[in-house]
Design a protein around this motif. Sequence first.
Motif, PDB file in Angstrom:
ATOM      1  N   ASP A 164       0.837  -1.209   0.000  1.00  0.00           N
ATOM      2  CA  ASP A 164       0.000   0.000   0.000  1.00  0.00           C
ATOM      3  C   ASP A 164       0.867   1.253   0.000  1.00  0.00           C
ATOM      4  OD1 ASP A 164      -2.341  -1.423  -0.080  1.00  0.00           O
ATOM      5  OD2 ASP A 164      -2.651  -1.412   2.081  1.00  0.00           O
ATOM      6  N   GLY A 165       1.977   1.204  -0.760  1.00  0.00           N
ATOM      7  CA  GLY A 165       2.847   2.360  -0.916  1.00  0.00           C
ATOM      8  C   GLY A 165       3.823   2.589   0.206  1.00  0.00           C
ATOM      9  N   GLU A 166       3.831   1.752   1.231  1.00  0.00           N
ATOM     10  CA  GLU A 166       4.721   1.929   2.383  1.00  0.00           C
ATOM     11  C   GLU A 166       5.823   0.877   2.351  1.00  0.00           C
ATOM     12  OE1 GLU A 166       4.574   1.870   7.305  1.00  0.00           O
ATOM     13  OE2 GLU A 166       2.740   1.613   6.113  1.00  0.00           O
ATOM     14  N   LEU A 167       7.058   1.330   2.531  1.00  0.00           N
ATOM     15  CA  LEU A 167       8.199   0.420   2.576  1.00  0.00           C
ATOM     16  C   LEU A 167       8.159  -0.384   3.867  1.00  0.00           C
ATOM     17  CD1 LEU A 167      10.899  -0.584   1.399  1.00  0.00           C
ATOM     18  CD2 LEU A 167      12.016   1.311   2.583  1.00  0.00           C
ATOM     19  N   VAL A 168       8.091  -1.725   3.739  1.00  0.00           N
ATOM     20  CA  VAL A 168       7.939  -2.563   4.933  1.00  0.00           C
ATOM     21  C   VAL A 168       9.085  -3.552   5.123  1.00  0.00           C
ATOM     22  CG1 VAL A 168       5.429  -2.391   4.914  1.00  0.00           C
ATOM     23  CG2 VAL A 168       6.524  -4.234   3.644  1.00  0.00           C
ATOM     24  N   GLU A 169       9.831  -3.867   4.069  1.00  0.00           N
ATOM     25  CA  GLU A 169      10.833  -4.927   4.235  1.00  0.00           C
ATOM     26  C   GLU A 169      11.838  -4.891   3.097  1.00  0.00           C
ATOM     27  OE1 GLU A 169      10.984  -9.837   4.677  1.00  0.00           O
ATOM     28  OE2 GLU A 169       9.063  -8.785   4.442  1.00  0.00           O
ATOM     29  N   GLN A 170      13.073  -5.358   3.411  1.00  0.00           N
ATOM     30  CA  GLN A 170      14.075  -5.596   2.388  1.00  0.00           C
ATOM     31  C   GLN A 170      14.108  -7.092   2.075  1.00  0.00           C
ATOM     32  OE1 GLN A 170      17.984  -3.725   2.521  1.00  0.00           O
ATOM     33  NE2 GLN A 170      17.304  -2.432   4.223  1.00  0.00           N
ATOM     34  N   LEU A 171      13.978  -7.430   0.808  1.00  0.00           N
ATOM     35  CA  LEU A 171      13.966  -8.826   0.383  1.00  0.00           C
ATOM     36  C   LEU A 171      15.339  -9.214  -0.146  1.00  0.00           C
ATOM     37  CD1 LEU A 171      10.562  -8.858  -1.540  1.00  0.00           C
ATOM     38  CD2 LEU A 171      10.978  -9.376   0.870  1.00  0.00           C
ATOM     39  N   GLN A 172      15.897 -10.288   0.420  1.00  0.00           N
ATOM     40  CA  GLN A 172      17.198 -10.758  -0.020  1.00  0.00           C
ATOM     41  C   GLN A 172      17.045 -11.628  -1.268  1.00  0.00           C
ATOM     42  OE1 GLN A 172      19.869  -9.432   1.464  1.00  0.00           O
ATOM     43  NE2 GLN A 172      18.362  -8.320   2.722  1.00  0.00           N
ATOM     44  N   THR A 173      18.186 -12.043  -1.803  1.00  0.00           N
ATOM     45  CA  THR A 173      18.201 -12.854  -3.022  1.00  0.00           C
ATOM     46  C   THR A 173      17.353 -14.120  -2.855  1.00  0.00           C
ATOM     47  OG1 THR A 173      20.408 -12.064  -3.568  1.00  0.00           O
ATOM     48  CG2 THR A 173      19.672 -14.086  -4.634  1.00  0.00           C
ATOM     49  N   GLY A 174      16.518 -14.407  -3.855  1.00  0.00           N
ATOM     50  CA  GLY A 174      15.688 -15.608  -3.806  1.00  0.00           C
ATOM     51  C   GLY A 174      14.258 -15.336  -4.236  1.00  0.00           C
ATOM     52  N   ARG A 175      13.379 -16.352  -3.975  1.00  0.00           N
ATOM     53  CA  ARG A 175      11.968 -16.283  -4.342  1.00  0.00           C
ATOM     54  C   ARG A 175      11.146 -15.940  -3.103  1.00  0.00           C
ATOM     55  NH1 ARG A 175      11.284 -21.331  -5.944  1.00  0.00           N
ATOM     56  NH2 ARG A 175      11.888 -20.936  -8.116  1.00  0.00           N
TER      57      ARG A 175
END
Length: 381
Positions: A164-175
């Motif tokens: 919803d337009g808000e930064l919530v998490e950093q996703l590391q390499t992967g699926r």
Amino acid sequence: MNRYLNYLMGRKRVLVNENERVLALYKGEILGIFEPGEHLLPNRHDSLDIQRHNLNHPAVTSDYEKILFAKLPEVAEKHWMTFQTGADDVTIIERDGTVFRVLGPNQKLVVWQDSGPWAETRFDIANGSKVPAKWLLRLFREQKLDQVILLNVPNNQVGLLYIDGELVEQLQTGRHGFWRDGRSVDFKLADLQRNPIDVSGQEMLTKDRVTIRVNISADYCLIDVVKAVSTVSDFKDTIYRALQYAFRRDIGTMTLDQILEAKTSISSDTGEAIRKELAELGIEVSNIELKDVILPGEMREILNQVVAAEKEAQANVIRRREETNATRSLLNTAKVMAENPVMLRLKELEALEHIADKVQMLTVHNGTNGLMNDLVKLRAD
């Protein structure tokens, strides 16, 4: 005979196979659900209506579902199983150990009990909609991703997840997978590797009002991804403009000669200011260089003429210096010979040797002794 008797008695013989279930209605009212076997059902005036359901298609698609649960709840519960989710639920329904369907929020599914066995796994998404890794892998393998938003983060990159337009998490390499729960899910990829950036063909005006074109190069990497992406809309454009403006500002305070003489120091001094500015945005910049200084055609010709004149003047100085050294050397030699007759004789013999090397035949009339006396006489005269 039995068929005729059943007709007279207003009955109909209905055969149900093992892989079937029959929903029967008489005069528009539900009689019930009939299992495999032979059944005698009322059929006066052909008022019997039957619906056959194949258990190989487990989902119940009958229009009489709600009516059966209301009028004959025991029958409905015996033959049908209901799965239903709430506003904050997602359910994985398994049939005989295989994922049959994934229900999103506020969805319902009715299946035949006998087409199972059935199992369900429920997920509460009120506090997070991320799909657990083991279930994501299983759903991916069985191609049951209709209720999943699938995000792939390549190697050496990081994904910034926005809900919803808000930064919530950093996703590391992967699926990564997220349940479709009605919220907007998006993500941006950021490269963690060191990358080059070039500012090519920038026209700049020097202090002595000469228009030049310069090529600038640098390397950058993100040391604080969140800050770099959230502080500016396009960090690559920010780096480009920082390089462009910094060099334009510094070159504008220098003459053309100063720029050509101090090309390396310009890169060092200007680069330090750029590094400090971009470090505040979470960007590390290195190897900042002023690669090329390109002059206009007429200015290049003038500069070539100046360089040629300077080199010619240097060559003349060198020639004069060498001539002076040669004359000084001859003078010193003459002084030595004047003070030392033996040295003079040796030089005469050396000269005679060089002359003899260039003559094929030399005839001596009065002997070597007479030749030497003549040489001595010539000098005495």
